[in-house]
Write a protein that holds these residues in place. Structure first.
Motif, mmCIF file in Angstrom:
data_model
loop_
_atom_site.group_PDB
_atom_site.id
_atom_site.type_symbol
_atom_site.label_atom_id
_atom_site.label_comp_id
_atom_site.label_asym_id
_atom_site.label_seq_id
_atom_site.Cartn_x
_atom_site.Cartn_y
_atom_site.Cartn_z
ATOM 1 N N ASP A 39 37.917 105.580 18.548
ATOM 2 C CA ASP A 39 38.420 104.232 18.800
ATOM 3 C C ASP A 39 37.314 103.201 18.593
ATOM 4 O OD1 ASP A 39 36.922 104.489 21.241
ATOM 5 O OD2 ASP A 39 38.658 105.460 22.172
ATOM 6 N N SER A 40 37.404 102.070 19.257
ATOM 7 C CA SER A 40 36.434 100.988 19.036
ATOM 8 C C SER A 40 34.997 101.436 19.260
ATOM 9 C CB SER A 40 36.753 99.801 19.963
ATOM 10 O OG SER A 40 37.935 99.142 19.560
ATOM 11 N N ARG A 41 34.781 102.380 20.154
ATOM 12 C CA ARG A 41 33.421 102.859 20.448
ATOM 13 C C ARG A 41 32.760 103.498 19.231
ATOM 14 N NH1 ARG A 41 34.872 107.019 24.926
ATOM 15 N NH2 ARG A 41 36.582 107.296 23.429
ATOM 16 N N ASP A 42 33.570 104.118 18.375
ATOM 17 C CA ASP A 42 33.022 104.838 17.224
ATOM 18 C C ASP A 42 32.650 103.919 16.074
ATOM 19 O OD1 ASP A 42 33.556 107.944 17.781
ATOM 20 O OD2 ASP A 42 35.238 106.790 18.568
ATOM 21 N N HIS A 43 32.953 102.639 16.214
ATOM 22 C CA HIS A 43 32.696 101.708 15.108
ATOM 23 C C HIS A 43 31.787 100.559 15.539
ATOM 24 C CE1 HIS A 43 35.864 103.782 12.854
ATOM 25 N NE2 HIS A 43 36.532 103.791 13.983
ATOM 26 N N LEU A 44 31.030 100.785 16.602
ATOM 27 C CA LEU A 44 30.162 99.733 17.130
ATOM 28 C C LEU A 44 29.135 99.260 16.109
ATOM 29 C CD1 LEU A 44 29.567 101.017 20.773
ATOM 30 C CD2 LEU A 44 30.445 98.757 20.138
ATOM 31 N N GLY A 45 28.580 100.174 15.324
ATOM 32 C CA GLY A 45 27.522 99.808 14.400
ATOM 33 C C GLY A 45 28.002 99.381 13.026
ATOM 34 N N ARG A 46 29.312 99.287 12.843
ATOM 35 C CA ARG A 46 29.859 98.921 11.536
ATOM 36 C C ARG A 46 30.252 97.453 11.508
ATOM 37 N NH1 ARG A 46 33.832 104.102 10.192
ATOM 38 N NH2 ARG A 46 32.278 105.745 10.590
ATOM 39 N N PRO A 47 30.487 96.911 10.322
ATOM 40 C CA PRO A 47 30.958 95.516 10.248
ATOM 41 C C PRO A 47 32.223 95.341 11.089
ATOM 42 C CG PRO A 47 30.335 96.304 8.072
ATOM 43 C CD PRO A 47 30.264 97.497 8.991
ATOM 44 N N GLY A 48 32.234 94.326 11.909
ATOM 45 C CA GLY A 48 33.367 94.115 12.800
ATOM 46 C C GLY A 48 33.151 94.690 14.184
ATOM 47 N N GLY A 49 32.175 95.615 14.321
ATOM 48 C CA GLY A 49 31.796 96.136 15.625
ATOM 49 C C GLY A 49 32.901 96.853 16.384
ATOM 50 N N GLY A 50 33.873 97.434 15.659
ATOM 51 C CA GLY A 50 34.951 98.159 16.322
ATOM 52 C C GLY A 50 36.099 97.296 16.780
ATOM 53 N N MET A 51 36.034 96.001 16.492
ATOM 54 C CA MET A 51 37.100 95.088 16.918
ATOM 55 C C MET A 51 38.278 95.137 15.939
ATOM 56 S SD MET A 51 35.524 94.005 19.548
ATOM 57 C CE MET A 51 33.819 93.964 20.111
ATOM 58 N N VAL A 52 39.482 95.061 16.488
ATOM 59 C CA VAL A 52 40.702 95.076 15.669
ATOM 60 C C VAL A 52 41.288 93.665 15.634
ATOM 61 C CG1 VAL A 52 43.045 95.989 15.463
ATOM 62 C CG2 VAL A 52 41.192 97.469 16.293
ATOM 63 N N PRO A 53 41.430 93.062 14.454
ATOM 64 C CA PRO A 53 42.042 91.730 14.391
ATOM 65 C C PRO A 53 43.479 91.754 14.913
ATOM 66 C CG PRO A 53 40.931 92.273 12.325
ATOM 67 C CD PRO A 53 40.968 93.533 13.139
ATOM 68 N N VAL A 54 43.833 90.770 15.712
ATOM 69 C CA VAL A 54 45.182 90.687 16.266
ATOM 70 C C VAL A 54 46.218 90.687 15.150
ATOM 71 C CG1 VAL A 54 46.774 89.208 17.563
ATOM 72 C CG2 VAL A 54 44.444 89.552 18.389
ATOM 73 N N GLU A 55 45.892 90.078 14.029
ATOM 74 C CA GLU A 55 46.853 90.004 12.925
ATOM 75 C C GLU A 55 47.157 91.369 12.316
ATOM 76 O OE1 GLU A 55 43.597 88.932 9.418
ATOM 77 O OE2 GLU A 55 44.703 87.332 10.416
#
Length: 261
Positions: A207-223
């Motif tokens: 989930d978001s934790r696995d993408h902390l170091g990538r562009p976007g930092g694991g955040m999912v755009p609401v759109e």
């Protein structure tokens, strides 16, 4: 003996037999697929079937879509093989995802990279089957729980091992029994227009934790959110609504740097 009367009776009897035979033959012809009436019946049935399929596809595209749960990342809330019904109208009229919502989203650009286009025919057939809950969703689609919304500060973990949101410890009763809230430590502020999402089976969830170091930092755009998982529609023994949670009821808005005052 009246010969003329006998002939008249035989003629009448022969006529009735002929009419009866004609009626039976006509009935057989109408019941067979070779008669025009039979062809029209099959065509009508086919058109009704196509119309129903088109209606279901349109309905699932805009209103309520079945979604096959492919993994154990949301246990115990959702089991592998559950078909959940995703409410696509939940966020269409100004509402946005809230903490605790279970959402289905397209992870393209946040959880997975853009994929090259494949065979359009195969893709169309798969999308139609997935829209009806008959096939696994695209590899870019995910189901997770919203833990942080725009402006929230989400931290793991406090001294008791709990995740805090805007400084308030969250008791996550939905997390898989035996799992820690997170084995990964983090301290993030969720940018506006994005979500921080996590699976309920924390040790089995990417989930978001696995993408902390990538562009976007694991955040999912609401759109990119497809809709909210509101019901479990299949199997029959699992019919129910997706349970709400009160875990975030005491969480205030974040008023620190990057947050809303």
């Amino acid at each position: 003996m009246d010969t003329e009367a006998q002939h008249t009776e035989r003629d009448r009897s022969s006529g009735e037999e002929e009419r009866s035979r004609s009626a039976r033959v006509s009935g057989l012809d109408e019941g067979s697929g070779s008669a025009p009436g039979g062809v029209l019946t099959w065509r009508r049935t086919g058109l009704i079937g196509v119309a129903c399929m088109v209606f279901l596809l349109v309905f699932s595209h805009f209103v309520l879509q079945p979604f096959l749960v492919p993994s154990s990342s949301m246990e115990p809330t959702l089991q592998v093989g559950d078909r959940i019904l995703v409410n696509k109208l939940a966020y269409r009229f100004g509402d946005e995802p809230r903490r605790g919502d279970v959402v289905v989203f397209d992870g393209t650009g946040s959880f997975v990279e853009e994929q090259p286009a494949g065979n359009p025919v195969t893709g169309l057939l798969h999308d139609a089957a997935a829209a009806l809950g008959l096939a696994e969703p695209d590899e870019t689609d995910f189901v997770k729980r919203v833990v942080g919304t725009g402006g929230d500060r989400v931290v793991c973990c406090d001294k008791a091992g709990r995740i805090t949101v805007n400084g308030v410890p969250v008791t996550e009763t939905y997390v898989m029994l035996g799992d820690r809230p997170s084995n990964v430590r983090f301290d993030i502020v969720v940018p506006d227009g994005t979500l921080w999402v996590m699976g309920d089976h924390r040790s089995q969830s990417s989930d978001s934790r696995d993408h902390l170091g990538r562009p976007g930092g694991g955040m999912v755009p609401v759109e990119q959110v497809i809709g909210r998982a509101d019901w479990i529609g299949w199997p029959v023994g699992r019919w129910s609504t997706v349970p709400d949670t009160e875990a975030f009821d005491a969480v205030p808005q974040w008023t620190g740097p990057g947050g809303h005052g």
